[in-house]
Design a protein around this motif. Structure first.
Motif, mmCIF file in Angstrom:
data_model
loop_
_atom_site.group_PDB
_atom_site.id
_atom_site.type_symbol
_atom_site.label_atom_id
_atom_site.label_comp_id
_atom_site.label_asym_id
_atom_site.label_seq_id
_atom_site.Cartn_x
_atom_site.Cartn_y
_atom_site.Cartn_z
ATOM 1 N N PRO A 107 0.853 -1.181 0.000
ATOM 2 C CA PRO A 107 0.000 0.000 0.000
ATOM 3 C C PRO A 107 0.894 1.237 0.000
ATOM 4 C CG PRO A 107 -0.829 -1.605 1.521
ATOM 5 C CD PRO A 107 0.523 -2.099 1.071
ATOM 6 N N TRP A 126 1.908 3.644 -6.704
ATOM 7 C CA TRP A 126 0.620 3.255 -7.281
ATOM 8 C C TRP A 126 0.238 4.206 -8.405
ATOM 9 C CZ3 TRP A 126 -3.731 1.879 -3.242
ATOM 10 C CH2 TRP A 126 -3.344 0.741 -2.511
ATOM 11 N N GLY A 173 -6.666 -1.154 2.042
ATOM 12 C CA GLY A 173 -5.256 -0.988 1.751
ATOM 13 C C GLY A 173 -4.692 0.386 2.002
ATOM 14 N N GLN A 174 -5.506 1.379 2.331
ATOM 15 C CA GLN A 174 -4.971 2.697 2.612
ATOM 16 C C GLN A 174 -4.357 2.674 4.012
ATOM 17 O OE1 GLN A 174 -4.954 4.881 0.345
ATOM 18 N NE2 GLN A 174 -6.765 4.756 -0.941
ATOM 19 N N ARG A 175 -3.087 3.004 4.121
ATOM 20 C CA ARG A 175 -2.405 2.863 5.413
ATOM 21 C C ARG A 175 -2.914 3.837 6.465
ATOM 22 N NH1 ARG A 175 3.924 1.362 5.293
ATOM 23 N NH2 ARG A 175 3.351 -0.074 6.943
ATOM 24 N N LEU A 182 -5.330 -5.526 3.064
ATOM 25 C CA LEU A 182 -5.571 -5.423 1.634
ATOM 26 C C LEU A 182 -5.607 -6.798 0.995
ATOM 27 C CD1 LEU A 182 -5.717 -3.921 -1.110
ATOM 28 C CD2 LEU A 182 -3.238 -3.667 -1.010
#
Length: 366
Positions: A107, A126, A173-175, A182
């Motif tokens: 992520p 990403w 998945g966003q930290r 995720l």
């Protein structure tokens, strides 16, 4: 087995890709000899003996064999399910084998860089798009399709050799979310020492603050440049998901499996799926055991289609609503060169075309 196939509208534009020139050239209905659909499953013998069809089997049976619920009839993927499982089925067993993980997915481990427009942001690893749920719902399913691109040297401006990238769909998945994780599935591309390209399918369930797996199980579908694949992550419990890969074409190859947080390595105190985001991503992975990014290879445009996410009040499927890319946020992959003053964009997404809210494209621009 013979079957006359008609597809109209958006379904026809999607089917033109896997089903060949007759659709692409607008020739209408064609009489086609359809090969069987190959289903890879750990319990293939039982599936064959019981003649279980993933299109109409009860939900509890699907879960028992690691098979997903069919997409809702409003989903752009439903015509694929209907065509794939309305023909002869061939069940094949496979064993889970582990191969050394040469790189790992991440992520976004650095703070994103806000772009000028409100629907764009930046990331060092990403490039793609993601959506949030609406009206207090949660996202419990994400799907997407893409053609495996060609990759070339040279690629990005810096990074660890060999150049590598992965393409995947995932949930959460966003930290910045507490206890974030995720579940994801996709394809990875990497140069070998002899200059050829290694392509494989993979899945994992990343968990925040957990060490990455040393080995990762490949998906038993042979993939090559130019193949079209469809991938899906479907939540089936608070801490369990079904991951799906389909090789599209005249002959379907279907693989699915139930996974838990940390897969392929179980974790204690597993996190729950929050359903806060659904992603479609081209990623620049990191060298295993480090935060060093691999060089991003020059890649052909990655055309994502059938990009949809199902949202509901909870994980249960009744009442789910199909969400498309309208309202999505888009991610540019950037690199800082010679200090923070200089930013180089390596790849960026293009907005969905007006006539297809389920599709967008990621291009290498570095």
């Amino acid at each position: 087995m013979y079957r006359r196939t008609f597809l109209k509208g958006a379904a026809a534009s999607i089917a033109a890709i896997p089903f060949g020139s007759a659709f692409a050239q607008g020739q209408g209905a064609q009489l086609v000899a359809l090969p069987p659909t190959i289903i890879y499953n750990e319990k293939a013998r039982e599936l064959e003996e019981k003649r279980i069809n993933p299109l109409d089997a009860p939900i509890e049976v699907l879960r028992q064999y690691g098979l997903p619920r069919p997409p809702s009839q409003s989903s752009p993927a439903y015509p694929i399910w209907r065509d794939m499982f309305s023909r002869e089925l061939e069940y094949r067993s496979f064993e889970i084998t582990m191969v050394e993980s040469l790189y790992r997915t991440n992520p976004r481990f650095q703070q994103v860089r806000a772009a000028i427009t409100t629907s764009y942001e930046g990331s060092p690893n990403w490039s793609g798009a993601y959506v949030h749920p609406r009206d207090g719902n949660m996202l419990g399913e994400v799907m997407g399709s893409w053609r495996i691109p060609g990759i070339y040297m040279p690629g990005g401006l810096s990074g660890v050799l060999p150049p590598a990238c992965s393409i995947w769909v995932g949930l959460d998945g966003q930290r910045r979310y507490v206890n974030s994780s995720l579940p994801q599935i996709g394809t990875r591309l990497q140069f070998r020492a002899d200059g050829s390209t290694e392509i494989s399918g993979w899945s994992q369930w990343w968990v925040r603050d957990q060490p990455p797996p040393i080995t990762i199980p490949p998906i038993p579908i042979s993939l090559n440049q130019g193949d079209w694949v469809f991938c899906m992550v479907q939540a089936i419990a608070a801490s369990e998901a079904t991951v799906v890969m389909i090789k599209l074409g005249l002959a379907f190859e279907f693989w699915s499996m139930n996974i838990l947080p940390g897969w392929p390595v179980p974790v204690s105190n597993p996190p729950v799926i929050s359903g806060a985001t659904a992603e479609w991503v081209v990623e620049r992975p990191t060298l295993f055991g480090t935060n060093q990014l691999h060089m991003l290879p020059h890649f052909d445009p990655v055309e994502f289609t059938i990009c949809a996410a199902e949202e509901a009040t909870d994980i249960s499927p009744p009442g789910s609503v199909t969400q498309n890319l309208h309202g999505a946020r888009f991610i540019e992959l950037y690199e800082q060169v010679d200090g923070p003053e200089r930013i180089s964009v390596l790849s960026k997404p293009q907005r969905p075309p007006p006539d297809d809210p389920f599709a967008f494209e990621v291009r290498f621009v570095g």
